[in-house]
Design a protein around this motif. Structure first.
Motif, short mmCIF file in Angstrom:
data_model
loop_
_atom_site.label_atom_id
_atom_site.label_comp_id
_atom_site.label_asym_id
_atom_site.label_seq_id
_atom_site.Cartn_x
_atom_site.Cartn_y
_atom_site.Cartn_z
N PRO A 286 0.86 -1.28 -0.04
CA PRO A 286 0.08 0.20 0.05
C PRO A 286 0.76 1.14 0.06
CG PRO A 286 -0.94 -1.52 1.24
CD PRO A 286 0.14 -2.24 0.97
N TYR A 287 1.91 1.16 0.78
CA TYR A 287 2.80 2.58 0.58
C TYR A 287 3.15 3.00 -0.63
CZ TYR A 287 7.53 0.44 0.71
OH TYR A 287 8.57 -0.31 0.48
N LEU A 288 3.62 1.92 -1.46
CA LEU A 288 4.08 2.36 -2.98
C LEU A 288 2.86 2.45 -3.66
CD1 LEU A 288 6.56 -0.57 -3.46
CD2 LEU A 288 7.11 1.88 -3.00
N ALA A 289 1.59 2.03 -3.41
CA ALA A 289 0.21 2.16 -4.10
C ALA A 289 -0.02 3.66 -3.92
CB ALA A 289 -0.75 1.18 -3.73
N TYR A 290 0.22 4.46 -2.86
CA TYR A 290 -0.01 5.75 -2.52
C TYR A 290 0.79 6.72 -3.33
CZ TYR A 290 -2.09 3.95 1.97
OH TYR A 290 -2.62 3.37 3.01
N GLN A 291 2.09 5.99 -3.57
CA GLN A 291 2.90 6.81 -4.31
C GLN A 291 2.36 6.89 -5.95
OE1 GLN A 291 7.13 5.91 -3.44
NE2 GLN A 291 6.77 5.54 -1.56
N TYR A 292 2.10 5.75 -6.16
CA TYR A 292 1.57 5.57 -7.79
C TYR A 292 0.43 6.62 -7.86
CZ TYR A 292 -1.75 4.52 -11.43
OH TYR A 292 -2.89 4.87 -12.32
N VAL A 293 -0.68 6.65 -6.89
CA VAL A 293 -1.79 7.64 -7.26
C VAL A 293 -1.30 8.89 -7.06
CG1 VAL A 293 -3.98 8.27 -6.02
CG2 VAL A 293 -3.04 5.83 -6.11
N MET A 294 -0.34 9.29 -6.31
CA MET A 294 0.31 10.57 -6.29
C MET A 294 0.95 11.00 -7.85
SD MET A 294 2.24 10.32 -2.51
CE MET A 294 3.45 11.81 -2.84
N LYS A 295 1.53 9.97 -8.25
CA LYS A 295 2.25 10.05 -9.43
C LYS A 295 1.28 10.53 -10.90
CE LYS A 295 5.61 8.19 -12.58
NZ LYS A 295 6.42 6.81 -12.79
N ALA A 296 0.26 9.26 -10.65
CA ALA A 296 -0.90 9.36 -11.57
C ALA A 296 -1.75 10.78 -11.51
CB ALA A 296 -1.63 8.20 -11.32
N GLY A 297 -1.86 11.08 -10.47
CA GLY A 297 -2.73 12.43 -10.32
C GLY A 297 -4.11 12.01 -10.04
N GLY A 298 -4.48 10.78 -9.73
CA GLY A 298 -5.86 10.61 -9.37
C GLY A 298 -6.31 9.20 -9.47
N LEU A 299 -7.69 8.95 -9.58
CA LEU A 299 -8.21 7.56 -9.63
C LEU A 299 -9.57 7.68 -10.34
CD1 LEU A 299 -7.69 6.09 -5.89
CD2 LEU A 299 -6.59 5.22 -8.06
#
Length: 379
Positions: free
Chosen positions: A196-209
């Motif tokens: 999950p801690y890396l998944a938060y970083q993905y969402v930050m990089k992607a800009g949203g969901l």
């Protein structure tokens, strides 16, 4: 004298009821065959050939013995019973539903939320009653629990911010998140597990969901209609994740499916935080922050049915499953009280206690306190 004898008999009956086996399944082939037929009908199980069905029955028969043994080992504690996992062996369960075992990650000191616990926690607390938790989902036959745990936390954070409770896309993270922590030896690996801690970083990089409805879950459907052949996420790290699935359908990949114009307006993850392993602090943070992402050793939960789970046989340092902490409470029994956490799982609403389980609180049971995290939303 008669009154005393009756009282003694009543006590014996109560003790017997408390420590009686909750489930004892037949272990002979004849009776197990009838049970297998009833189980198939209940769960809508169909097999492509008699050969496959015979193999599944042998697994089923072995699992009856496993469940009986678990109930015998946990007398007076949690109960175990047949469920939709009854035709897969514990070994197959570990290799498909759970993630490879790994040690809890080490975070920098500044990652941790620092707040003194001032007030005594109430006896019980539950975010479900406050409409901060979406319905239970089913990850199917994929090691995607880490994405469900992440999304559960972010759904709670969005609702905590005063927004409408929304089902965010788990599949977007499974398909698109190729984040890595080379120094820590961790990576997000799609259906093969992640953090999950890396998944938060993905969402930050992607800009949203996107929402669940716009980017629906298909990774773990096991060949049922709507199943997708998942391609490795951009940035997939072969050395940390292992070789990707040798075949995939690029038209169903992140590159083709992700539509940033459908990102939920206003949703943005600014950063993420970790929480102390102290379970008093975790309870306090749970009440302050909202539902929290946690990881644990879930190997013994395959046939969990109800009750407060605790076991001497699970690991506190080798984690293989990510779930969502939503509350806590106290179970008051005849001879003891049990402090517990209430946890949302991703194995469907028919598993456990309507898709949830309770686990002993205060002793780091199964490592549930070792990787507690939350995303932090921005304006």
């Amino acid at each position: 004298m008669v009154g005393s004898l009756n009282w003694f008999v009543c006590i014996l009956v109560l003790i017997s009821a408390v420590y009686a086996k909750p489930w004892t399944y037949p272990e002979d082939v004849e009776r197990a065959t009838y049970l297998f037929r009833a189980w198939k009908e209940k769960y809508g199980k169909y097999y492509p050939s008699f050969r496959v069905e015979d193999q599944k029955f042998k697994v089923f028969l072995g699992n009856l013995k496993v469940i009986n043994k678990l109930n015998d080992q946990h007398k007076g504690g949690p109960e175990f019973a047949l469920n939709h996992f009854a035709d897969i062996s514990p070994a197959e369960f570990r290799s498909t539903i759970l993630m490879p075992k790994r040690v809890p990650p080490k975070f920098e000191e500044e990652r941790y939320i620092k707040r003194e616990v001032v007030d005594r926690a109430p006896e019980s607390f539950d975010w479900r009653s406050k409409n901060m938790v979406t319905a239970v989902k089913d990850q199917g036959s994929a090691g995607s629990c880490w994405a469900f745990s992440t999304i559960g936390n972010l759904e709670g954070q969005w609702a905590m911010a005063g927004k409408k409770l929304t089902n965010f896309s788990v599949e977007q993270i499974v398909d698109c998140d190729g984040m890595e922590d080379v120094k820590g030896g961790n990576a997000d690996c799609g259906v093969f597990g992640g953090w999950p801690y890396l998944a938060y970083q993905y969402v930050m990089k992607a800009g949203g969901l996107e929402t669940w409805e716009d980017y629906w879950y298909c990774s773990g459907l096991g060949g049922a209609p709507g199943t997708c052949e998942v391609c490795p996420a951009p940035g997939f790290n072969d050395s940390l994740c292992g070789p990707p699935i040798p075949y995939c359908n690029m038209s169903q990949s992140c590159v083709f499916k992700l539509n940033k114009s459908k990102f939920v307006p206003g949703f943005k993850v600014n950063t993420w935080k970790a929480i102390s392993e102290n379970e008093t602090v975790i309870a306090d943070q749970l009440m302050q922050i909202g539902p929290l992402s946690v990881a644990m050793d879930a190997e013994l939960l395959q046939f969990y049915h109800r009750g407060v789970f605790s076991s001497y046989f699970c690991s506190k340092t080798k984690l293989d499953h990510a779930v969502l902490l939503v509350g806590f409470g106290v179970e008051k029994g005849l001879f003891e009280t049990k402090d517990y956490w209430t946890v949302k799982n991703s194995w469907g609403p028919k598993w456990g206690e309507s898709g949830y389980f309770r686990i002993k609180r205060g002793d780091g049971m199964c490592g549930i306190n070792t990787a507690v995290t939350t995303g932090v939303l921005g304006a």
